[in-house]
Design an enzyme around this catalytic site. Sequence first.
Site, PDB file in Angstrom:
ATOM      1  N   GLY A   1      53.349  66.242 150.250  1.00  0.00           N
ATOM      2  CA  GLY A   1      54.779  65.970 150.076  1.00  0.00           C
ATOM      3  C   GLY A   1      55.613  67.184 150.459  1.00  0.00           C
TER       4      GLY A   1
ATOM      5  N   THR B   1      57.495  69.146 148.673  1.00  0.00           N
ATOM      6  CA  THR B   1      57.433  70.312 147.780  1.00  0.00           C
ATOM      7  C   THR B   1      56.101  71.043 147.970  1.00  0.00           C
ATOM      8  OG1 THR B   1      58.653  68.920 146.224  1.00  0.00           O
ATOM      9  CG2 THR B   1      57.917  71.059 145.425  1.00  0.00           C
TER      10      THR B   1
ATOM     11  N   GLU C   1      45.075  62.232 145.606  1.00  0.00           N
ATOM     12  CA  GLU C   1      45.672  63.205 144.674  1.00  0.00           C
ATOM     13  C   GLU C   1      45.033  63.071 143.295  1.00  0.00           C
ATOM     14  OE1 GLU C   1      50.163  63.651 146.545  1.00  0.00           O
ATOM     15  OE2 GLU C   1      49.836  62.179 144.991  1.00  0.00           O
TER      16      GLU C   1
HETATM   17  O1  R5P Z   1      52.310  60.556 147.706  1.00  0.00           O
HETATM   18  C1  R5P Z   1      53.041  61.516 147.561  1.00  0.00           C
HETATM   19  C2  R5P Z   1      52.875  62.515 146.500  1.00  0.00           C
HETATM   20  O2  R5P Z   1      52.535  61.961 145.267  1.00  0.00           O
HETATM   21  C3  R5P Z   1      54.006  63.522 146.362  1.00  0.00           C
HETATM   22  O3  R5P Z   1      53.509  64.567 145.591  1.00  0.00           O
HETATM   23  C4  R5P Z   1      55.226  63.006 145.675  1.00  0.00           C
HETATM   24  O4  R5P Z   1      55.665  61.844 146.317  1.00  0.00           O
HETATM   25  C5  R5P Z   1      56.351  64.057 145.664  1.00  0.00           C
HETATM   26  O5  R5P Z   1      56.750  64.326 146.959  1.00  0.00           O
HETATM   27  P1  R5P Z   1      57.966  65.268 147.303  1.00  0.00           P
HETATM   28  O6  R5P Z   1      57.599  66.648 146.914  1.00  0.00           O
HETATM   29  O7  R5P Z   1      58.163  65.112 148.785  1.00  0.00           O
HETATM   30  O8  R5P Z   1      59.161  64.772 146.535  1.00  0.00           O
END
Ligand code: R5P
Length: 357
Positions: free
Chosen positions: A140, A142, A218
Amino acid sequence: MAIPFPPLLYSEKPPIPAPLAPLAAAAPPPAVVAPPPIPAPLAPLAAAAPPPAVVAPPPIPAPLAPLAAAAPPPAVVAPPPIPAPLAPLAAAAPPPAVVAPPPAVVETVAAPSQDDLKRIAAHRAVELVQSGMVLGLGTGSTAAHALNRIGELIRRGTLRDVVGIPTSKKTEAHATAVGIPLSDLHAHPVVDLSIDGADEVDPLLNLVKGRGGSLLREKMIEGASRRFVVIVDETKMVPRLGGSGLAVPVEVIPFCWSHTLGRLRSLFDGKPGFDARLRRATTAGDGGKDEPFVTDNGNYIVDLYFENGIHGDLDLISDKILRITGVVEHGMFLGMASSVVIAGKDGVRMEDKREVR
Ligand SMILES: O=C[C@H](O)[C@H](O)[C@H](O)COP(=O)(O)O
């Protein structure tokens, strides 16, 4: 308590404090360590990745070239390969020499954007990474900041002998590009530290994850971790899971997916504002067709929507979802996070899991 970051803020290469300067001068130049042998299951990846036996670091992609140019020339130290039967033992062994990363201080951010906050949270979490660790690499926007920072510390020689286990194909490609040696749960069944983002975090540090579609890998990797640190900007904090009104994802097998969707729907029948929909995506090529979103595992995603969040016993609801044949996994991560690093406009703070959920 939140640690305020402005106006202290960050410098990519913090000056060495005076008392440490002689030490720094005497220290050997940073070494770049060749990644450990890639186990058989990763052989196809290895073909695509830089050859592991080569002592030079992996090629730096174009966007990282300026960083690489700024880095000191790497001295190369190849570690003795770990014989196959000892690999699990090596995974369990305490990390070898620890080189503390430099303070995770970034650039001056007067009015931090959401992406600045994500980076600040990621850099704070990477301060926990030590040489010799097996890392779970999240997915993702972050987690991408954490990958960049880990790659940077490896190139500087501050971090040595780390291996990362990627939670998605995208993260695998990103980690390779920034020079993080990769492994998997076959070779390293115990992960020292996983760092990943989340879509929602409730007050007890339960999470919703998987809006990027990577929830299954994950959950496998983060569930095998001694410590799982979640990195978020403050917009991800919710009073209850599902409370953002956005998707709570469930990975299902494509076979008769609409039957599985119907069974998921029946679990929450009558809940005001509840909805369940198959996630769709527009394909890149072929005139941009609208098709079911397909996960790295070849499955589909059913997104559940709750108007005012999920009410009731989350463990019970989790069990009910998982008992539906055709469901592979869901995106509620209950009791899994050890800590959450939250970056907000007033600073960055870390919260640890409380024992009672
Ligand atoms: O499948 C995606 C993951 O679980 C990510 O960790 C989650 O969606 C958070 O993503 P972002 O940091 O882009 O908000």
